[in-house]
Structure formats: C-alpha cells, structure tokens
Design an enzyme around this catalytic site. Structure first.
Site, PDB file in Angstrom:
ATOM      1  N   ARG A  18      14.372  39.477 102.453  1.00 52.90           N
ATOM      2  CA  ARG A  18      15.310  38.702 103.273  1.00 52.90           C
ATOM      3  C   ARG A  18      15.223  39.128 104.744  1.00 52.90           C
ATOM      4  NH1 ARG A  18      21.847  37.936 103.188  1.00 52.90           N
ATOM      5  NH2 ARG A  18      21.884  35.693 102.989  1.00 52.90           N
ATOM      6  N   ASP A  37      28.292  44.305 101.332  1.00 53.38           N
ATOM      7  CA  ASP A  37      27.157  43.664 100.658  1.00 53.38           C
ATOM      8  C   ASP A  37      25.911  44.558 100.738  1.00 53.38           C
ATOM      9  OD1 ASP A  37      25.704  41.664  99.406  1.00 53.38           O
ATOM     10  OD2 ASP A  37      26.237  40.096 100.842  1.00 53.38           O
ATOM     11  N   CYS A  84      29.528  44.476  96.617  1.00 53.22           N
ATOM     12  CA  CYS A  84      28.692  43.298  96.405  1.00 53.22           C
ATOM     13  C   CYS A  84      27.254  43.727  96.637  1.00 53.22           C
ATOM     14  CB  CYS A  84      29.087  42.213  97.414  1.00 53.22           C
ATOM     15  SG  CYS A  84      28.068  40.737  97.351  1.00 53.22           S
ATOM     16  N   ASP A  99      26.142  35.918  92.435  1.00 52.47           N
ATOM     17  CA  ASP A  99      26.046  34.800  93.380  1.00 52.47           C
ATOM     18  C   ASP A  99      26.018  33.471  92.638  1.00 52.47           C
ATOM     19  OD1 ASP A  99      26.192  36.141  95.733  1.00 52.47           O
ATOM     20  OD2 ASP A  99      24.039  36.279  96.051  1.00 52.47           O
TER      21      ASP A  99
END
Ligand code: DGJ
Length: 727
Positions: A444, A479, A527, A549
C-alpha cells in the site's frame, strides 16, 4: 485456596470453579504433569504415573536415572532441548561455548495472592478479586546458573490459568535465548480435534476443525503481527465434543507479533501443546543478571463443549484483561467516515454527516484516514501527523462544532507506518525498518517505522499527543495496514538482529502504555486492515478491535462467530455499512445489517446524509435496540445455536444475562429455501424454572429450551431478534 501444595507428595493442585490442573515434582526433580480437565476433589488417585511406559533405547535417560525416567516419555510441564526429549519443547538456550543444550530441574516454589503484571507486555490483572493466586516455580539448568521461573496464576472464578515463563541469566556470560515458549501442556492422549481460526484479509477468523494426527500441527505468524491468516489461539476438542458438550481445551496467546502454537502427537500417544513467540528468526541476548519474560498464555478447559470454553474465556478477558471496565461499558455509538467518504471529504461534508448522525441518536463521529499531511489517497503522508488544514480547516474548530451537536469526536491514526512521500521520510529515512543496501518491499505504498527505536516511539507519542491535546478527541482508531519485511534495525548490533520483531512489538505496546497514561479516558480501537491484529495481546490495551474490512452482514456471521470462540463479543468492532457492499457487492436488508452489527461494538460506516426516510426509521430503531440490549450482549453469556464451523442457510445465536432474567436471540436466514418446513430455535442457558415473556407469550425456560421458538424467516438475508424477559 486455588493453589495447593501437598508437601509429602510434592504435588501441586490448581483449582478453579470448573477445572483442576495438577502436576508434581518427581524424584529426579522434573515437573511431571498429571491432570488438566474436570474438577478433582482430594489428591487421592492423582499420582498414578509411577507405572511409567516401557520404551526403547531410542528414548534415552540421564546418567544415574532409570530407563523409565526418560524425558522422552514423561508428560512434562517444561522441557529443555537436546537431552532426550525429542518433542517440541519449551526452551533452547545457547550458552557461551556455543552449546544449545538446555535441561532444567525444579529448585523451589512460592505461592502468593494476586498476580504480578509483566513489564512491557500485555498482562492479565487480578483486580480486586481475592481469589486469584499465583504459583511460581523456579527451575535451574543442570549445567549453569540459568533459571526459568514458571508462573501459573489461577483465576478461580473464570476457570482460567495464566501461564508465562521468565528466564534469568545467573551466569557470568551472555546467553542467547533461541526458543522460550510461554506454556507447554502435555495431554494424555491424542483424541482431539485442532480448532483454529484462519483466513485472509476480509475473510478473517473462519473456524476450522481437523483431527490431530501423528506429527506436528501448528499455526504461526512471521508477519510481525498476529495476522489475518491465523489468530493466536487454538481449541482442542475431544472428537465427540460439540458446541454444547464434551471436553474442550482453549489456549490463547496474549501476543500480537510473530507467534507459534503447535501440537505434537508423539510416539507414546500423548499430545504436547506449546505456545509462545515464534522461534523462527527470533533470538534474545541475555547479559549476566538480565531476564526475559514471555507473553502470557490463557488456558482453560470446559466439559460443556466449545461454548463452555468460550464463556470461560469471555469472562476472564472481560474481567481480567480488558482495562478499566471497558468490556462492559457502553461505547459511544459511532459513525465512521471511511466507507462513507474514503479520502473524499472536507469539513462541510463531515459536519453534514455529524448533523444527520446527531438527529438519529448516534453519539460520535470518527474521522478515518485522510485528515493529515497531504493525504488524498493512500500514497502519501503516513508519519506526518499534522492536520491538513486545506481539507478540514482547524481541527479544534471542527471538533467544537461536532461537540455542539451533542456528538463526540474520534480520529484515525496509523502510527507504525511511514510513506516515502512524507515530511517524516525526508527528515528520517533511517527510521524505516530496512537493511541498508537491500531493496525494500512496499505494501500500500507504505513502509514500517522501526518501532524498536525508542526515539521513534517518542516521536509518535509527541506528535499524536499534540493532536489529541489540540481538540476534544475521545477515541482513537489505531490502524496497521501492512506486515513487516526486511526486519533489520540499523541501531542494533549484528548479534541482536534476532530481537527486532519482538522489540518492534514492545515498542508498539510501549506507545499504547504512554498514550493511555497521558489520556486515561481515551477509548482506543485496534485495527489492522480490519482484523489483522485481533488478539488477546492487543486486548490488553484496547477494549475493541475492528473485526474485518468485510462489512457484509452475511460474511460477518462467520467472522464474528469465529472471533467469539476466544474473544468477547464486546471487543468485536461491527458496523452497519451501505449496500451493495463495498467488498462483496451483496445486498442485504438494512434491518439485518443492524441485527448482525449489534453482536459487536455497533456503529455505522456509511453516508448518513443519503439515507431514505425508511432507512432513517430503521436507524432510530437500531439505536434504541443498542441501548436496550447492550448489557445483555456485552455482559451476558454467549450461546452459539447453529453450527459455526460452516456457512449455513440459517444461523442463530443468543446471549443470556448473568442473572438469567433476560436473553436475546438473533436468527438469520442466509439462503431461503422454499417450503422448508417449520424451523425451531432452541435457546440455551435459560433458567428452566423461570417464566419468560417472548413475543407476547409466557413460556417457561424449560419449555423454551426443550421445544424452542418457532422462527419464520422466508427471504434471503432476513433476520429477527427475540427478546426474552423473565416475569
Ligand atoms: C483499513 C481499516 O480497516 C479501514 O477501516 C480504514 O481505516 C482504512 N484502513 C483506512 O486506510
């Protein structure tokens, strides 16, 4: 007394409400396991291992001992390496001459009230429960002053035993720990099924049940996080055990990094379970006088099937792992901006959502990814924890406006990450976890910060604290959207590189500690791209974790029920999202999405300004349901009523309040089958003698549990909740 020592037999008996655990020190000073399972009364009948198995010269014995004392054939509480016990083991330590031989024997023990917390690691606490007692056993290596302190804390009321090990280097030279497992458990036979929660991103924690077989069955992570792929917990179920009956053991590791849980079925017909930090790519150098503590393992047993095991663990985690009573507390009912707007928002849009939310009775707006640096997509700015004022103006002012609507405010961070396109990377490229001269892996468009460096943790603490101090922020979503690669720290010497993954985890835990100390009331939601770090380690710091998710309600049935095997429902982050669902494209009735999200922390993840009148009415009803039923769901006993090992056409589960005066049943029809006859759901856990009101009828607990409630659901994705109240 939950820990008993019977001196004339050198016998330890650990007792909980529903289980006993026993072992003794044999004539050779080994800790021999005797029993873990149903409750025993008295000590008679426990030491039967005097008749030891016959075995061959291939199971060696220590010089001076007898062949039948071979460590290869004993059930042991702790076993070393390379002295004849060829099974998976507890510890392997390299001494200064390069030897990895490890062999520890009993030296002494002590018993005390309460339980100590581990330094720098998540750990269970006794709280004000007098009944918690701890047994510490000191073992010493047969060739050097290396000690292992085995700790057993007995949580009597929750039928859970907490185990961990501490290694202390009492020698004059450095030692290297190459393997130190938190717990070893030798079970007397192999007639078990191995139950694991496995999956992938957006498909986390799907239960799998397979029979144990000769050799090793294991789940593990080398990702630097517990991962979406396997949760660090297993159940061993007797072949004939079900959701409701039979012997089931649970072992949950309170650790969020690389882990290993393995079970070896060996030649003499026993099964050995070891759980702890994954020894792959792990080593820890212990200077003279230094010590090392392993994470904790939570062990439980139930004779009431998988459900009984879950209820023990839920109770234990709610009372003794999750801090400050959060497990039982109502969390602010939230709307999260992620699926509502992704990166496409400004303050006007956020205020619009907040206004709609306030009108509907929702209590908090959580601003997810995209509020900082220059982040308008996922390619930049991680590490730059300062407000993008062009996008949302002054954060303090935005929060004040949201507060003025009667709403709280929460904010997203991804503390452990750094984007190449960021101010932070320009200033500190050396903070990235990497090996100089080797190409890096990207996920990512982001890299990991080297959390083993104290200055990185300090930077994160300061920048995150600045933001949290700058406005009335009552919730933080933490996260983590990729796993660790090129695990190498620039600041550690070559012989310490095996420590990096664990030091990374210690840095993450430290940052949690620092933030919780600075902001004691702060609610943190864990998360990791959904449920990539859903484990008991994180629950030591955060009371809730975003479960997946995948917000598709039908998918969530298996994910949430799987998660509930080991973790309490009040820790499971669950939201109502828009349809067609962004992950699966599936369309599910709005009411069903609410009924399923209710089995979790409950909230919304959609643009509330776009709801129809009818949907708004449903939101109001769901908000009312949340307030009405929260105490039963968060604090009650969970009973899974359908087979949670597979995708069913029809599913049901229920919660019963601890006083058994209230219950809530959720029933869902995933696939409708025409003319499928009448379907009954049989509740569990009710008081047979109480009369319950349900659907306008008054029925005894006994009848309800024997006959069941007739459920009519005749369309795909339809659901119903039933509230039962004792008269
Ligand atoms: C992954 C999380 O699971 C989502 O809920 C959301 O916060 C995104 N990351 C944001 O990047």
């Amino acid at each position: 007394m939950s820990v008993q020592f019977i001196e004339n037999k050198n016998l330890f008996i650990l007792s909980c409400a529903k289980l006993s655990y026993a072992f003794y020190v044999d004539a050779n000073r080994r800790l021999v396991h005797l029993h873990f399972g149903g409750k025993v009364f008295g000590e008679e009948g426990l030491i039967q291992q005097e008749i030891r198995k016959s075995h061959s010269s291939f199971s060696p014995w220590a010089a001076g001992e007898k062949p039948e004392d071979s460590v290869d054939a004993l059930q042991l509480e702790f076993s070393g390496f390379n002295t004849g016990d060829f099974r998976v083991n507890s510890a392997a330590v390299q001494t200064c001459n390069g030897s990895r031989i490890t062999d520890a024997l009993y030296v002494s023990h002590r018993i005390y009230k309460g339980k100590k917390r581990l330094a720098g690691l998540p750990s269970a606490f006794a709280g004000d429960h007098d009944s918690v007692e701890t047994l510490e056993i000191t073992m010493r290596d047969t060739a050097c002053e290396l000690e292992f302190i085995l700790s057993y804390s007995v949580f009597e009321e929750c039928s859970t035993i907490v185990r961990s090990v501490k290694a202390v280097n009492g020698t004059a030279s450095p030692l290297v720990l190459e393997r130190l497992m938190s717990a070893q458990l030798d079970l007397p036979h192999t007639g078990f099924d191995f139950v694991q929660l496995s999956g992938s991103w957006t498909r986390e924690r799907h239960p799998e049940r397979t029979s144990l077989r000769s050799g090793i069955q294991a789940i593990r992570s080398v990702r630097g996080a517990s991962g979406h792929q396997n949760s660090p917990a297993v159940a061993l179920m007797a072949h004939d055990a079900t959701e409701y009956s039979g012997d089931v053991y649970g072992a949950v590791l309170a650790y969020s990094g690389n882990f290993l849980i393995e079970v070896e079925c060996e030649q003499y017909g026993t099964a050995r379970l070891c759980a702890g930090i994954n020894p792959e790519n792990f080593s820890w150098r212990l200077a003279p006088g230094e010590s090392f503590e392993t994470p904790e393992v939570y062990l439980t047993y139930s004779g009431e099937g998988l459900g009984g095991m879950s209820r023990n663990l839920h109770d234990f985690m709610r009372r003794h792992l999750i801090r400050d009573g959060w497990a039982y507390r109502k969390r602010p009912l939230l709307v999260n901006s992620w699926e509502a707007a992704y990166f496409d928002f400004d303050s006007a849009k956020l205020l619009g959502i907040a206004e709609s939310a306030a009108r509907l009775g929702i209590e908090m707006l959580v601003l997810d990814d995209g509020w900082f640096g220059v982040r308008n997509d996922d390619t930049t700015s991680l590490g730059d924890w300062f407000v993008n004022t062009e996008k949302i103006g002054d954060l303090g002012e935005l929060v004040r406006k949201i507060n003025a609507l009667g709403m709280k405010f929460g904010l997203w961070f991804e503390p452990e990450m750094i984007s190449e396109k960021s101010e932070l990377y320009r200033k500190h490229p050396e903070w990235v976890l990497h090996e100089p001269g080797r190409r890096r892996s990207i996920g990512r468009e982001q890299m990991l910060l080297d959390m083993s460096r104290p200055e990185v943790v300090q930077y994160l603490f300061e920048t995150i604290s600045n933001i949290l101090h700058s406005a009335n922020i009552e919730y933080l979503k933490w996260d983590m959207n990729r796993n660790l690669t090129e695990v190498y720290s620039d600041v550690l010497p070559p012989e310490r590189q095996g420590e990096v993954s664990h030091r990374y985890m210690l840095g993450v835990y430290r940052l949690h500690e620092m933030l919780l100390k600075e902001f004691p009331g702060l609610l943190i939601e864990g998360c990791s791209g959904g449920g990539g770090r859903f484990d008991a380690g994180m629950l030591g710091y955060v009371p809730q974790i975003w479960c997946s998710d995948d917000t598709d309600a039908m998918e969530r049935i298996l994910i949430q029920l799987g998660t509930s095997y080991f973790y309490p429902v009040s820790a499971i982050g669950a939201h109502v999202s828009v349809c067609p669902n962004h992950i699966t494209g599936r369309i599910t009735p709005f009411a069903t999405r609410g009924d399923i999200a209710l089995s979790g922390t409950f909230g919304y993840e959609l643009d509330l300004t776009k709801l129809s009148e009818e949907e708004q009415a449903l939101v109001r009803k769901q908000v009312a349901d949340y307030h009405k039923y929260h105490h039963i769901i968060a604090g009650g006993d969970l009973y899974r009523l359908s087979d949670s090992f597979k995708v069913n056409a029809f599913d049901a589960w229920m919660y019963v309040s601890r006083d058994r005066r209230e219950a809530l049943i959720t029933a869902v029809c995933r696939f409708c089958r025409p003319n499928d006859g009448v379907r009954f759901v049989r509740p569990r856990g009710l008081d047979p003698e109480m009369i319950y009101e349900v659907d306008g009828m008054q029925i005894s607990g006994a009848t309800l549990m024997s006959v069941g409630i007739q459920v009519r659901l005749n369309s795909d994705g339809a659901s119903r909740i039933y509230y039962l109240k004792a008269l």
